[in-house]
Write an enzyme that holds these catalytic residues in place. Structure first.
Site, short mmCIF file in Angstrom:
data_model
loop_
_atom_site.label_atom_id
_atom_site.label_comp_id
_atom_site.label_asym_id
_atom_site.label_seq_id
_atom_site.Cartn_x
_atom_site.Cartn_y
_atom_site.Cartn_z
N THR A 1 -1.00 -1.61 -5.15
CA THR A 1 -0.12 -0.48 -5.34
C THR A 1 0.92 -0.86 -6.37
OG1 THR A 1 -0.30 -0.17 -2.96
CG2 THR A 1 1.41 1.07 -4.06
N VAL B 1 -5.24 6.29 5.46
CA VAL B 1 -4.01 6.30 4.68
C VAL B 1 -3.30 5.00 4.99
CG1 VAL B 1 -1.77 7.40 4.38
CG2 VAL B 1 -3.82 8.81 4.66
N ASP C 1 -0.08 2.07 3.76
CA ASP C 1 1.38 2.05 3.74
C ASP C 1 1.96 2.90 2.60
OD1 ASP C 1 0.18 0.13 1.98
OD2 ASP C 1 2.19 -0.63 1.57
N THR D 1 3.72 -4.40 -2.08
CA THR D 1 2.31 -4.07 -1.93
C THR D 1 1.68 -5.18 -1.12
OG1 THR D 1 1.46 -5.29 -3.82
CG2 THR D 1 2.31 -3.09 -4.24
N GLY D 2 0.58 -4.90 -0.49
CA GLY D 2 -0.08 -5.93 0.30
C GLY D 2 -1.11 -5.29 1.20
#
Ligand SMILES: *[C@@H]1O[C@H](CO)[C@@H](O)[C@H](O)[C@H]1NC(C)=O
Ligand SMILES: *[C@@H]1O[C@H](CO)[C@@H](O)[C@H](O)[C@H]1NC(C)=O
EC number: 3.4.19.5
Length: 288
Positions: A224, A253, A255, A275-276
């Site tokens: 992201t 969906v 995070d 992000t992750g």
């Protein structure tokens, strides 16, 4: 952080701002702001946000310009159209924008047929009293408010990735405790299987066999852009945009569009984003 880290954190520290005198505010404006920070070396996105904010745009507008640049460039294949096919081979978009002044949030989740995630999120914030729109309703709203669509979000690359995965018997995937556990569906619950974090462990009591598989989430299949901007007035906004985890189960969906989970902004505190592995991060609302 190193590219292989499971989590990229961008905490724009952004200062615990005490109330400023006019003189201090002037100083802060001229010396310290604007600021643009993003996850990953998405330089063009940062430049686009910088151009906007340096030219007097608000933090929200700059975040939208920055994330939008990443969508157009399809940063890492994980932002914008044409990447991260789900189990059905389809690309869907998740995005969020948050205004640290008003605490307003606009977000879209599992949006189909519209490529402009962050602009759609911004339209939700500007033209509705809602926070999050999902699925085809999000697409219809975005198109009705002027974004191009409906359009095909697949690309030759995403179609190829997906057909290679199908040929590899849909491995790896995000299912757990199901049969079949080594092939494409349809899947059914299998209460004899166990899964541990980050890897799939199938235990067969009869055969006494434990099989380990590599984790599915890595640097190039989940990512992201998460961005924070402070504008010349000292106001902060954050935004995120992604096409989600590759080979996700349709409807998933992560995070990205969940406020506090992928990013958070509050003018009196600061802004944070990351992000992750979204499926894990979103259980803890780390950025809130
Ligand atoms: C900068 O702002 C001015 C005035 O709002 C506008 O006319 C101009 O097009 C902007 N430049 C860029 C590069 O966005
Ligand atoms: C969408 O685009 C992909 C890749 O270019 C293509 O293979 C596919 O047939 C298209 N789907 C439709 C419904 O046009």
């Amino acid at each position: 952080m190193a590219r292989s880290d499971p989590l990229t954190l961008v905490c724009t520290l952004l200062l615990l701002l005490p109330p400023l005198t006019v003189a201090e505010a002037e100083l802060v404006r001229s010396d310290k702001f604007p600021v643009v920070v993003s996850t990953w070396p998405f330089l063009e996105a940062v430049r686009a946000a910088w151009r906007a904010v340096d030219n007097g745009s608000s933090a929200v507008e700059a975040v939208v310009e920055g994330c939008s640049a990443c969508e157009e460039l399809r940063c890492d294949g994980t932002v914008g159209p044409g990447g991260s096919p789900n189990e059905n081979g389809e690309t869907m978009i998740d995005a969020l924008v948050m205004d640290g002044v008003t605490m307003e949030v606009g977000a879209v989740a599992a949006m189909r047929y519209v490529k402009d995630g962050i602009r759609a999120a911004n339209l939700v914030m500007k033209y509705s009293q809602h926070t999050l729109l999902a699925g085809e309703g999000a697409s219809a709203f975005a198109i009705s408010m002027g974004l191009p669509g409906p359009m095909n979000l697949s690309s030759p690359e995403s179609v190829k990735k997906w057909s290679d995965w199908k040929e590899n018997r849909c491995q790896p995937n995000f299912r757990k405790n199901v049969v079949p556990d080594n092939d494409c569906g349809p899947y059914k619950p299998n209460n004899g299987a166990m899964t541990v974090s980050g890897e799939k462990r199938t235990e067969s009591c009869e055969m006494g066999k434990i099989e380990y598989r590599p984790p599915l989430v890595g640097p190039h299949n989940h990512d992201t852009i998460s961005m924070a901007v402070i504008d010349k007035m000292g106001h902060i906004a954050v935004g995120t945009s992604t096409n989600g985890a590759t080979f996700k189960i349709p409807g998933r969906v992560g995070d990205g569009p969940i406020v506090g989970s992928s990013a958070y902004a509050d003018d009196e505190v600061g802004g944070c984003g990351a992000t992750g592995d979204g499926d894990t991060m979103m259980r803890f609302l780390p950025w809130f």
